[in-house]
Structures are given as C-alpha cells and as structure tokens.
Design a protein around this motif. Structure first.
Motif, PDB file in Angstrom:
ATOM      1  N   GLU A 156     -24.078 -12.453  -5.691  1.00  0.00           N
ATOM      2  CA  GLU A 156     -24.363 -11.519  -4.606  1.00  0.00           C
ATOM      3  C   GLU A 156     -23.151 -11.342  -3.703  1.00  0.00           C
ATOM      4  OE1 GLU A 156     -27.174 -12.215  -1.086  1.00  0.00           O
ATOM      5  OE2 GLU A 156     -28.429 -11.094  -2.498  1.00  0.00           O
ATOM      6  N   ALA A 157     -22.374 -12.395  -3.552  1.00  0.00           N
ATOM      7  CA  ALA A 157     -21.154 -12.296  -2.738  1.00  0.00           C
ATOM      8  C   ALA A 157     -20.215 -11.240  -3.299  1.00  0.00           C
ATOM      9  CB  ALA A 157     -20.458 -13.656  -2.674  1.00  0.00           C
ATOM     10  N   PHE A 158     -20.179 -11.123  -4.623  1.00  0.00           N
ATOM     11  CA  PHE A 158     -19.323 -10.111  -5.242  1.00  0.00           C
ATOM     12  C   PHE A 158     -19.955  -8.730  -5.191  1.00  0.00           C
ATOM     13  CE2 PHE A 158     -17.185 -13.834  -6.854  1.00  0.00           C
ATOM     14  CZ  PHE A 158     -15.870 -13.421  -6.991  1.00  0.00           C
ATOM     15  N   THR A 159     -21.225  -8.628  -5.470  1.00  0.00           N
ATOM     16  CA  THR A 159     -21.862  -7.311  -5.487  1.00  0.00           C
ATOM     17  C   THR A 159     -21.956  -6.698  -4.098  1.00  0.00           C
ATOM     18  OG1 THR A 159     -24.075  -8.322  -5.344  1.00  0.00           O
ATOM     19  CG2 THR A 159     -23.195  -7.840  -7.550  1.00  0.00           C
ATOM     20  N   LYS A 160     -21.953  -7.533  -3.053  1.00  0.00           N
ATOM     21  CA  LYS A 160     -21.969  -7.025  -1.678  1.00  0.00           C
ATOM     22  C   LYS A 160     -20.561  -6.957  -1.080  1.00  0.00           C
ATOM     23  CE  LYS A 160     -26.658  -8.255  -0.290  1.00  0.00           C
ATOM     24  NZ  LYS A 160     -27.489  -8.958   0.720  1.00  0.00           N
ATOM     25  N   GLY A 161     -19.567  -7.167  -1.898  1.00  0.00           N
ATOM     26  CA  GLY A 161     -18.194  -7.105  -1.407  1.00  0.00           C
ATOM     27  C   GLY A 161     -17.743  -5.683  -1.133  1.00  0.00           C
ATOM     28  N   LEU A 211      11.728   9.190  -2.527  1.00  0.00           N
ATOM     29  CA  LEU A 211      10.345   9.590  -2.288  1.00  0.00           C
ATOM     30  C   LEU A 211       9.474   8.594  -3.025  1.00  0.00           C
ATOM     31  CD1 LEU A 211       8.247  11.604  -1.174  1.00  0.00           C
ATOM     32  CD2 LEU A 211       8.477  12.865  -3.337  1.00  0.00           C
ATOM     33  N   THR A 212       8.828   7.712  -2.282  1.00  0.00           N
ATOM     34  CA  THR A 212       8.069   6.624  -2.882  1.00  0.00           C
ATOM     35  C   THR A 212       6.605   6.702  -2.489  1.00  0.00           C
ATOM     36  OG1 THR A 212       8.626   5.148  -1.035  1.00  0.00           O
ATOM     37  CG2 THR A 212      10.049   5.069  -2.981  1.00  0.00           C
ATOM     38  N   LEU A 213       5.754   6.167  -3.345  1.00  0.00           N
ATOM     39  CA  LEU A 213       4.318   6.078  -3.087  1.00  0.00           C
ATOM     40  C   LEU A 213       3.878   4.642  -3.256  1.00  0.00           C
ATOM     41  CD1 LEU A 213       1.491   7.386  -2.627  1.00  0.00           C
ATOM     42  CD2 LEU A 213       1.320   7.561  -5.134  1.00  0.00           C
ATOM     43  N   LYS A 214       3.279   4.087  -2.199  1.00  0.00           N
ATOM     44  CA  LYS A 214       2.649   2.778  -2.294  1.00  0.00           C
ATOM     45  C   LYS A 214       1.145   2.972  -2.466  1.00  0.00           C
ATOM     46  CE  LYS A 214       1.274   0.523   1.198  1.00  0.00           C
ATOM     47  NZ  LYS A 214       1.199  -0.144   2.496  1.00  0.00           N
ATOM     48  N   SER A 215       0.598   2.419  -3.549  1.00  0.00           N
ATOM     49  CA  SER A 215      -0.843   2.447  -3.803  1.00  0.00           C
ATOM     50  C   SER A 215      -1.370   1.025  -3.653  1.00  0.00           C
ATOM     51  CB  SER A 215      -1.139   2.971  -5.214  1.00  0.00           C
ATOM     52  OG  SER A 215      -0.561   4.240  -5.412  1.00  0.00           O
ATOM     53  N   ARG A 216      -2.262   0.841  -2.707  1.00  0.00           N
ATOM     54  CA  ARG A 216      -2.789  -0.501  -2.423  1.00  0.00           C
ATOM     55  C   ARG A 216      -4.303  -0.520  -2.616  1.00  0.00           C
ATOM     56  NH1 ARG A 216      -0.970  -3.362   2.954  1.00  0.00           N
ATOM     57  NH2 ARG A 216       0.705  -3.959   1.524  1.00  0.00           N
ATOM     58  N   LEU A 217      -4.753  -1.449  -3.429  1.00  0.00           N
ATOM     59  CA  LEU A 217      -6.181  -1.635  -3.669  1.00  0.00           C
ATOM     60  C   LEU A 217      -6.550  -3.077  -3.372  1.00  0.00           C
ATOM     61  CD1 LEU A 217      -8.853  -0.403  -4.823  1.00  0.00           C
ATOM     62  CD2 LEU A 217      -8.168  -1.364  -7.026  1.00  0.00           C
ATOM     63  N   ASN A 218      -7.577  -3.275  -2.566  1.00  0.00           N
ATOM     64  CA  ASN A 218      -8.004  -4.644  -2.286  1.00  0.00           C
ATOM     65  C   ASN A 218      -9.516  -4.780  -2.375  1.00  0.00           C
ATOM     66  OD1 ASN A 218      -9.048  -3.831   0.329  1.00  0.00           O
ATOM     67  ND2 ASN A 218      -6.961  -3.989   1.125  1.00  0.00           N
ATOM     68  N   PHE A 219      -9.961  -5.997  -2.517  1.00  0.00           N
ATOM     69  CA  PHE A 219     -11.380  -6.316  -2.626  1.00  0.00           C
ATOM     70  C   PHE A 219     -11.656  -7.632  -1.916  1.00  0.00           C
ATOM     71  CE2 PHE A 219     -14.875  -8.510  -4.805  1.00  0.00           C
ATOM     72  CZ  PHE A 219     -15.908  -7.606  -4.582  1.00  0.00           C
ATOM     73  N   LYS A 220     -12.705  -7.637  -1.093  1.00  0.00           N
ATOM     74  CA  LYS A 220     -13.121  -8.838  -0.371  1.00  0.00           C
ATOM     75  C   LYS A 220     -14.591  -9.094  -0.635  1.00  0.00           C
ATOM     76  CE  LYS A 220     -13.368 -10.917   4.245  1.00  0.00           C
ATOM     77  NZ  LYS A 220     -13.132 -10.703   5.698  1.00  0.00           N
ATOM     78  N   THR A 221     -14.916 -10.320  -1.005  1.00  0.00           N
ATOM     79  CA  THR A 221     -16.312 -10.670  -1.246  1.00  0.00           C
ATOM     80  C   THR A 221     -17.057 -10.843   0.074  1.00  0.00           C
ATOM     81  OG1 THR A 221     -15.970 -13.067  -1.221  1.00  0.00           O
ATOM     82  CG2 THR A 221     -15.601 -11.914  -3.322  1.00  0.00           C
ATOM     83  N   VAL A 233      -8.521 -10.275  -2.757  1.00  0.00           N
ATOM     84  CA  VAL A 233      -7.417  -9.987  -3.671  1.00  0.00           C
ATOM     85  C   VAL A 233      -6.898  -8.588  -3.368  1.00  0.00           C
ATOM     86  CG1 VAL A 233      -8.952  -9.090  -5.481  1.00  0.00           C
ATOM     87  CG2 VAL A 233      -6.670  -9.937  -6.097  1.00  0.00           C
ATOM     88  N   GLU A 234      -5.579  -8.415  -3.451  1.00  0.00           N
ATOM     89  CA  GLU A 234      -4.957  -7.139  -3.114  1.00  0.00           C
ATOM     90  C   GLU A 234      -3.772  -6.876  -4.046  1.00  0.00           C
ATOM     91  OE1 GLU A 234      -4.455  -5.355   1.083  1.00  0.00           O
ATOM     92  OE2 GLU A 234      -2.660  -6.583   0.747  1.00  0.00           O
ATOM     93  N   MET A 235      -3.780  -5.686  -4.654  1.00  0.00           N
ATOM     94  CA  MET A 235      -2.699  -5.267  -5.540  1.00  0.00           C
ATOM     95  C   MET A 235      -1.929  -4.119  -4.900  1.00  0.00           C
ATOM     96  SD  MET A 235      -2.929  -7.173  -8.267  1.00  0.00           S
ATOM     97  CE  MET A 235      -1.761  -6.231  -9.243  1.00  0.00           C
TER      98      MET A 235
END
Length: 416
Positions: free
Chosen positions: A31-36, A63-73, A83-85
């Motif tokens: 549930e910690a992950f599904t509600k993250g 000319l640069t692009l930073k794409s940041r994806l993160n997830f928190k439980t 975690v963050e990429m």
C-alpha cells in the motif's frame, strides 16, 4: 552510470507506480507503493557565453533539457523510500561541458547523460528524521553546503543524515558524507569525490531572528590528488535577523587545513548583508570576504557557488570557490515585481583580500539582471550577466586570468 536506453523503461516503471495522494499512512508495504506519488519536471535552457580574449571573442552556446522523474512512497510505520532520475540532453551547441573534450570553447557545465540523482530511505520518529542513501543536502544559505540546483546536473550526496527538533525552537543536524556526486557527471574524472566528511549544524530561533552554529569537517578519501585541497575544518556562526523593514545576515567562520591538505593555513570568512523593504522595491546591500594568507585561502568546495560572487562564475577556481589572493565582494541589488513578473538588478565590485604579485587588488565588477514569471505549473526566466575584468586581471600565480565575460540564460520549467 545508468544508460540512456534504460531511462524510458525507468519512466514507465515509476509512472505505473503513481497513484492518488493520501494523507493516511499506509497499512502495508504494498500500500505504501500504491499510495505513493510520482512527479515529472522538465527544464529547457538556452545558455550563451562570450569571452573577450586577446585573440578575439570566444563564444559558445548550448540548448539543454533536463528531464527529472521521481517517486516517493507513502509512509509505512514512519519509513518512506524516494528515488529520482535525471536525464540531460543537448539539442544544439558544442561548447565545452567539462566532459566532451571541447576545451577550446567556454565552459557550460551541463554534460549529457542519465543518472540516479537521489535514492534514499527515510525514517521519522522521536522528532527525528533519518535519511540514508543518495540525497540532496542544503544547509543555511548554501554558502558551505548546497545542491548546485542551477546546473542541469544537480550535486547530491551519498550520505547518512539525521535531523532532530526535540527541543522547542532548536534544530540539530548531523550528516556523514561518503561521496559527492558533482555536477560534471559520472563520465568525468572529477564527477565523483569520495569523502569521509562530517557536517554538524545547530539552529535556534529567537523572536528577533535565528542563530546557527556549525562545524564542517571535510576529508577527501579520493585518489585524485586535486581533491586533497578540500581537507579542511571549518567552524562558524550565523545570525539572521529582522527589525522593521530591514532583514539582515551576519556570519563569521574560520577555516584550517587538515588531513592530507597540501596547504598549511588558517583563513576567515565574513558576511554582512541587509535587505531593506521600501515598497515597491527591496534594496539589498552586502559585503562578503573569503580571506587568504601566504600559505592558503578559504574555500567552499561543497557550496552552491553560482549563488555567490556574481553569476559569471569567474572565481569558481575549479570548484574551490575562491582564488589564492582571496576575494572581497561588495554588492548592491534592487528587486521587485511588476505585471506579474519578478525582477532583480545586481551589481558586484570585486577586490582581492591580498595583493597579487604585481601589487594590484582590482578584480573587476559585474552587472546582472533577471526577470521571471510563474503561472500554474509553468515558469520562465531570462537572466543576463556581464563581467568586466579589473586592472589586476592576472591572478592565482598565473593559473587564473580574469577576462571580460557576458552570459545569457533563457530557462523554461514545467512541473507535472
């Protein structure tokens, strides 16, 4: 280093884990992950640099692009995971990014690549938060420990950090750093710095302001010889206060070489600044000194250096944040808001703490301007800085020659 071909797969995995927000702690690990929560940030930036060298102008752009994806439980018995990429892509320009070998071009330190920016476990209990893993660390005003968020590849730390607020109005923190993930990326020989570093910071809030005391004990365990210069012990105190329309900061620190530092010195840091709110503008005045003596100079190798000594980064000195003769920076800012936009003008006058070999101390001046606007999940900013070298431009034993520099940045952000 994570390969680019794996970035899209990581995006899909983390995106699939995204769910609606919840204010209720999870009752199970699943549930910690599904509600993250998952978040995506895109930052597109154009940067242009012009250096007026004796042989003519040396220009570069990117000319640069930073794409940041993160997830928190969601929290499970006080425990969360994060975690963050980050992915940085370059769409135009071939300037020196610190890795690609274009050393004849001006440095724009935004190397391309995909990296794990943060990945940590956190636990909260007893008015205390513990974090273990790769994490962002920022202390006080970022002058000594920061994340260099201005660059597309952020500086993060492999560390154990503990923050406690058990005593009313008192915040205590301790951090042990084992590695610094620097802005140059993992493909650079200086992209990582192994450390055995201890950071101690205490902050107490009063009615009139807050008082911080700190001890930053830096030690490099890296085999790269250049990193041994960071072996230092720094002790300081900082006061942030406000009276009427004036907010002010006072700070003093002393630094001594330690460990395997090739220099043997003691140097000081001093800061006095005030921001006066005289609506519709805020007037800022400041004076900062990073001192030097015959044997060494005060350094801040973990700082967010772009925030200090002007925006053209002429005194970064390979990340040390000072030059061998020291830097005195007297500055004036005027800022305000109009038509839904925030703006600021800044002027810096630089002098060395010690005269150079020819007896000069004039390091030049810089004029900067920035205007920005935010609306909903979007924001945009236009920034300009122009540095004029002083009469005493050859410094640092011939290793640093200050030259006229102009920089322009246009940045666009969107958050999902």
């Amino acid at each position: 280093m994570l390969k680019k071909k794996n970035f899209s797969r990581t995006v899909l995995i983390l995106g699939a884990a995204c769910a609606t927000q919840s204010s209720v702690a999870a009752e199970s690990i699943s549930e910690a992950f599904t509600k993250g929560e998952a978040h995506l940030n895109l930052r597109l930036r154009y940067e242009s640099v012009t250096e007026d060298q004796s042989a003519g102008e040396n220009t570069g752009s990117a000319l640069t692009l930073k794409s940041r994806l993160n997830f928190k439980t969601e929290a499970y018995h006080g425990l969360t995971a994060f975690v963050e990429m980050d992915d940085v892509s370059n769409f135009a320009g071939s300037s020196n990014d610190g890795v690609n070998g274009e050393i004849s071009e001006p440095l724009i330190a935004d190397p391309v690549g995909t990296e794990l920016n943060q990945a940590f476990l956190a636990y909260k209990n007893w008015n205390t938060e513990f974090k273990y893993g790769r994490q962002r660390i920022t202390l006080d005003n970022l002058r000594f420990v920061g994340h260099v968020a201005w660059r597309q590849n952020e500086q993060t730390y492999d560390a154990l950090s503990v923050a406690n607020s058990s005593v009313d109005k008192l915040k205590l923190s301790y951090t042990h750093i084992s590695n610094v993930n620097r802005i140059f990326g993992e493909d650079s020989a200086v992209g990582d710095m192994e450390m055995d570093t201890h950071l101690i910071n205490a902050n107490y809030s009063f009615a009139a302001g807050s008082l911080s005391g700190y001890a930053y004990l830096l030690e490099s365990d890296d085999n790269f010889a250049g990193f041994k210069r960071v072996d230092t012990d720094t002790y300081g105190v900082r006061w942030q206060g406000k009276t009427g329309i004036v907010a002010y900061n006072l700070e003093y620190a002393t630094q001594k070489s330690s460990g395997d530092n090739p220099a043997d010195y003691t140097a000081n840091y001093m800061l006095a600044e005030a921001n006066i709110d005289i609506a519709p503008v805020v007037l800022g005045l400041g004076y900062e000194v990073l001192s030097a003596d015959d044997d060494g100079f005060f350094i801040t190798p973990l700082a967010t250096l772009f925030k200090f000594q002007g925006w053209t980064d002429n005194f970064v000195n390979r990340g040390l944040g000072n030059i061998s003769e020291g830097v005195k920076d007297a500055y004036l800012t005027v800022s305000g808001a109009a038509y839904g936009m925030n703006w600021q003008l800044a002027y810096h006058d630089f002098n060395s703490d010690q005269n150079n070999a020819s007896g000069g101390s004039d390091l030049g001046s810089e004029l900067g301007a920035v205007v920005g606007k935010a609306w909903g999940p979007y924001s945009a900013e236009l920034r300009y800085a122009s540095y004029s070298a002083g009469d005493s431009s050859p410094f640092n034993g011939g290793g640093l020659t200050l030259i006229d520099t102009q920089k322009v940045w246009l940045t666009f952000n969107v958050n999902f």
